[in-house]
Design an enzyme around this catalytic site. Structure first.
Site, PDB file in Angstrom:
ATOM      1  N   ASP A 230       0.827  -0.902  -0.054  1.00 43.45           N
ATOM      2  CA  ASP A 230       0.098   0.002  -0.108  1.00 43.45           C
ATOM      3  C   ASP A 230       0.814   1.149   0.015  1.00 43.45           C
ATOM      4  OD1 ASP A 230      -2.882   1.068   0.674  1.00 43.45           O
ATOM      5  OD2 ASP A 230      -1.582   2.194   2.178  1.00 43.45           O
ATOM      6  N   GLU A 284       1.640  -0.216  -5.023  1.00 43.98           N
ATOM      7  CA  GLU A 284       0.835   0.684  -5.205  1.00 43.98           C
ATOM      8  C   GLU A 284       1.735   1.874  -5.562  1.00 43.98           C
ATOM      9  OE1 GLU A 284      -3.256   3.113  -3.686  1.00 43.98           O
ATOM     10  OE2 GLU A 284      -1.676   2.734  -2.334  1.00 43.98           O
TER      11      GLU A 284
HETATM   12  C1  NOJ Z   1      -4.470   2.736  -0.591  1.00 41.09           C
HETATM   13  C2  NOJ Z   1      -5.548   2.116  -0.460  1.00 41.09           C
HETATM   14  O1  NOJ Z   1      -5.902   1.142  -1.449  1.00 41.09           O
HETATM   15  C3  NOJ Z   1      -6.577   2.809   0.267  1.00 41.09           C
HETATM   16  O2  NOJ Z   1      -7.833   2.318   0.469  1.00 41.09           O
HETATM   17  C4  NOJ Z   1      -6.052   3.528   1.274  1.00 41.09           C
HETATM   18  O3  NOJ Z   1      -7.085   4.455   1.856  1.00 41.09           O
HETATM   19  C5  NOJ Z   1      -4.870   4.378   1.210  1.00 41.09           C
HETATM   20  N1  NOJ Z   1      -3.847   3.568   0.314  1.00 41.09           N
HETATM   21  C6  NOJ Z   1      -4.167   4.716   2.365  1.00 41.09           C
HETATM   22  O4  NOJ Z   1      -3.528   3.679   2.988  1.00 41.09           O
END
Ligand code: NOJ
Ligand code: CA
Length: 583
Positions: A230, A284
């Site tokens: 993440d 991500e």
């Molecule tokens: C990306 C995650 O997919 C999302 O759902 C989250 O709010 C943010 N990162 C913060 O962790």
């Protein structure tokens, strides 16, 4: 550091089952011995909304385990389980309180173990979401850290003095508002890229990294096959504090350092955890340029296996809440860019939906009900015929759509409520304008419960679910579609099989053959044995598509309209028709 030997993973017996795939991936002429994750189709589960197994209205591991046969039958090879650790749920699990504990809402460690064991029996791999840019403010480390300036965990987070009574810089969170929060007790500000309850970890501190690597080893030793990281491109911060320019703030420019420090941390993590394993790491990769993405995911650099890019997804999500306009030219440009034919060491991810974006058929498909399913199948054709690892998001495979939101109290997401407070309650935007836009863009669209059947609560739960069910569940649901060979679901199954049968669709080169067409999007995938043409009519109107000069169709390998023939050098394409043909 635990010092646990991960090499034992390779000694585990290979799970064999229905639709099982092999660990050493199928060889193809262009890609001998590709790692398993290149040949895999992934499926993201958002646990809270997938299947409630104990009748409390919240999805859980018992429910997920019960649905594994379904995923095996769909043909997916691996599952990404979205945030599932103990959390106060300020951001639905993306604020972790304990990285070694399953979120009680989702069950116990025993429930998780049973889920993992069953997945293995079925030959399905599992990766977990690691939220390592930040913790919850209720994590033990942060509670210690904020307790005094001298605490041994103080340096686990980013603490700074304010500037003339104001925060140290003008940095903003991704959810709106200052990225600094003053902690009265010690008189300093701490940094958070998201909500104030999600303080950012200090990766510069080797003790932090050691703790995080131990957590990865803990889960790897349980038998998981990798991790989704993440907000990974946020972990490195600038060496010195500075202010963003006034233009950079509304453009959601982050203050992250995507350069040397990020590379250093990722290489360090690789060396300590991933080296000599077949664990997959997918980041991500928010906010990085194409070159940075290529650097981070190039296998020779030993940072991450792969990553999600957002350059296309954010185009129709202006300022993160306003509905933009979908242009086929943007999709085309992104897919060309994302094929990375010019970077053989880089492997892309292909995705249209996840738990942070609205439903793809509502965004890019037809708005006319008669073409909705067909356009969902067209999107499936595209996703499963591009170079990279496809990630299907739960419900996408049955053509789930956006929810018809009508009032702010129907939203669950912290982001929607923040925007409401910041923009509507302050009088900047009218409530009507905000509602119409949020309804189209909100992450809640993909968080409504999975639609399993036309019974109470769409078969998701025996009791009222935590989140509203989309009223179209009576017709759009797994049960109805699984017995209909012409359904969106049946098409997904077929297209997944086709991708596996023709590895050129996975590994082949990519060439756009309709670069200027505003309606038909066509490309050729090619390896040393096969050439395949994919043609997609992104429109409510018919149109003739002329095959590229000198090309003839040998046979059709997939069609969303049961087309059996293409004669001559042109094809009259129906609205939202898609074909995959051998040329
Ligand atoms: C990306 C995650 O997919 C999302 O759902 C989250 O709010 C943010 N990162 C913060 O962790
Ligand atoms: Ca439950």
């Amino acid at each position: 550091m635990t010092g646990i030997d991960l090499s034992r993973r390779s000694l585990l017996p290979l799970a064999v089952g229905f639709w099982a795939t092999t660990s050493a991936s199928a060889s193809t002429p262009s890609q001998p011995r590709a790692p398993w994750w290149k040949n895999s189709v992934f499926y993201e589960i958002y646990p809270r909304s997938f299947q409630d197994g104990n009748s409390d209205g919240i999805g859980d591991f018992i429910g997920m385990k019960d649905r594994l046969e379904y995923l095996a039958e769909l043909g997916v090879d691996a599952i990404w389980v979205a945030a599932c650790f103990d959390s106060p749920n300020v951001d639905n699990g993306y604020d972790v309180r304990d990285y070694r504990k399953i979120m009680p809402d989702f069950g116990t460690m025993a429930d998780f173990d049973a889920f993992l064991a069953r997945a293995k029996q079925l030959g399905i791999r599992v990766i977990l979401d690691m939220v390592f840019n930040h913790t919850s403010d209720q994590h033990r480390w942060f509670i210690e850290s904020r307790s005094s300036r001298n605490n041994r965990y103080r340096d686990f987070y980013h603490w700074h003095d304010g500037k003339n009574g104001a925060p140290p810089t003008n940095w903003q969170t991704q959810f709106g508002g200052s990225a600094w929060t003053l902690d009265e007790k010690t008189g300093q500000y701490y940094l958070h890229s998201f909500e104030a309850q999600q303080p950012d970890l200090n990766w510069e501190n080797p003790e932090v990294r050691a703790e995080l690597y131990a957590i990865l080893k803990f889960w790897a030793n349980k038998g998981v096959d990798g991790f989704r990281f993440d907000a990974i491109t946020f972990i490195a911060k600038p060496e010195k504090l500075y202010d963003l320019t006034p233009e950079e703030i509304p453009a959601r420019k982050t203050f992250a350092d995507h350069g040397d420090r990020l590379s250093f941390y990722l290489k360090d993590m690789y060396k300590h955890v991933f080296k000599n394993t077949d664990l997959y790491s997918v980041g991500e990769n928010w906010g990085v340029s194409r070159d940075e993405y290529a650097r981070i995911t190039d296998s020779r650099n030993k940072e991450l296996s792969s990553g999600f890019r957002f350059d296309f997804q954010i185009k129709d999500n202006v300022d993160a809440w306003r509905k933009g306009t979908f242009h086929l030219s943007d999709l085309r440009a992104f897919n060309r860019d994302n094929s990375f034919d010019d970077h053989p060491g880089t492997w892309p991810v292909v995705w249209l939906e996840d738990h942070d974006y609205s439903r793809s058929v509502s965004r890019y498909g037809s708005q006319r009900p008669e073409y909705r399913d067909r356009s969902a199948k067209l999107l499936a054709t595209m996703m499963l015929s591009l170079r990279g690892t496809p990630f299907i998001y739960q419900g996408q495979e049955i053509g789930m759509t956006n929810f018809p939101f009508k009032s702010i109290d129907q939203f669950d997401d912290v982001f929607a409520h923040n925007e409401w407070r910041l923009q509507v309650e302050s009088g900047h935007i009218s409530s009507q304008e905000m509602l119409v836009n949020l309804a189209a863009t909100t992450r809640d669209n993909t968080r409504t419960p999975m639609q399993w059947n036309d019974g109470p609560n769409a078969g998701f739960s025996a009791v009222k679910p935590w989140m509203l069910v989309n009223p179209n569940f009576r017709t759009t649901n797994y049960s109805a579609e699984s017995s209909d060979p012409r359904s969106v679901l049946s098409f997904y199954k077929k297209m997944i099989r086709t991708r596996k049968q023709f590895p050129v669709l996975i590994h082949g080169t990519y060439k756009d053959v309709s670069p200027d067409d505003s309606q038909i999007y066509a490309y050729i995938r090619e390896d040393s044995t096969n050439r395949v043409l994919i043609a997609l009519n992104f429109s409510d109107d018919e149109k003739t598509f002329a095959l590229p000069e000198g090309e003839t169709v040998k046979r059709i390998i997939a069609s969303n309209m049961d087309r059996t023939q293409i004669q001559g050098s042109a094809m009259r394409m129906q609205p939202w028709e898609s074909v995959v043909v051998m040329i």
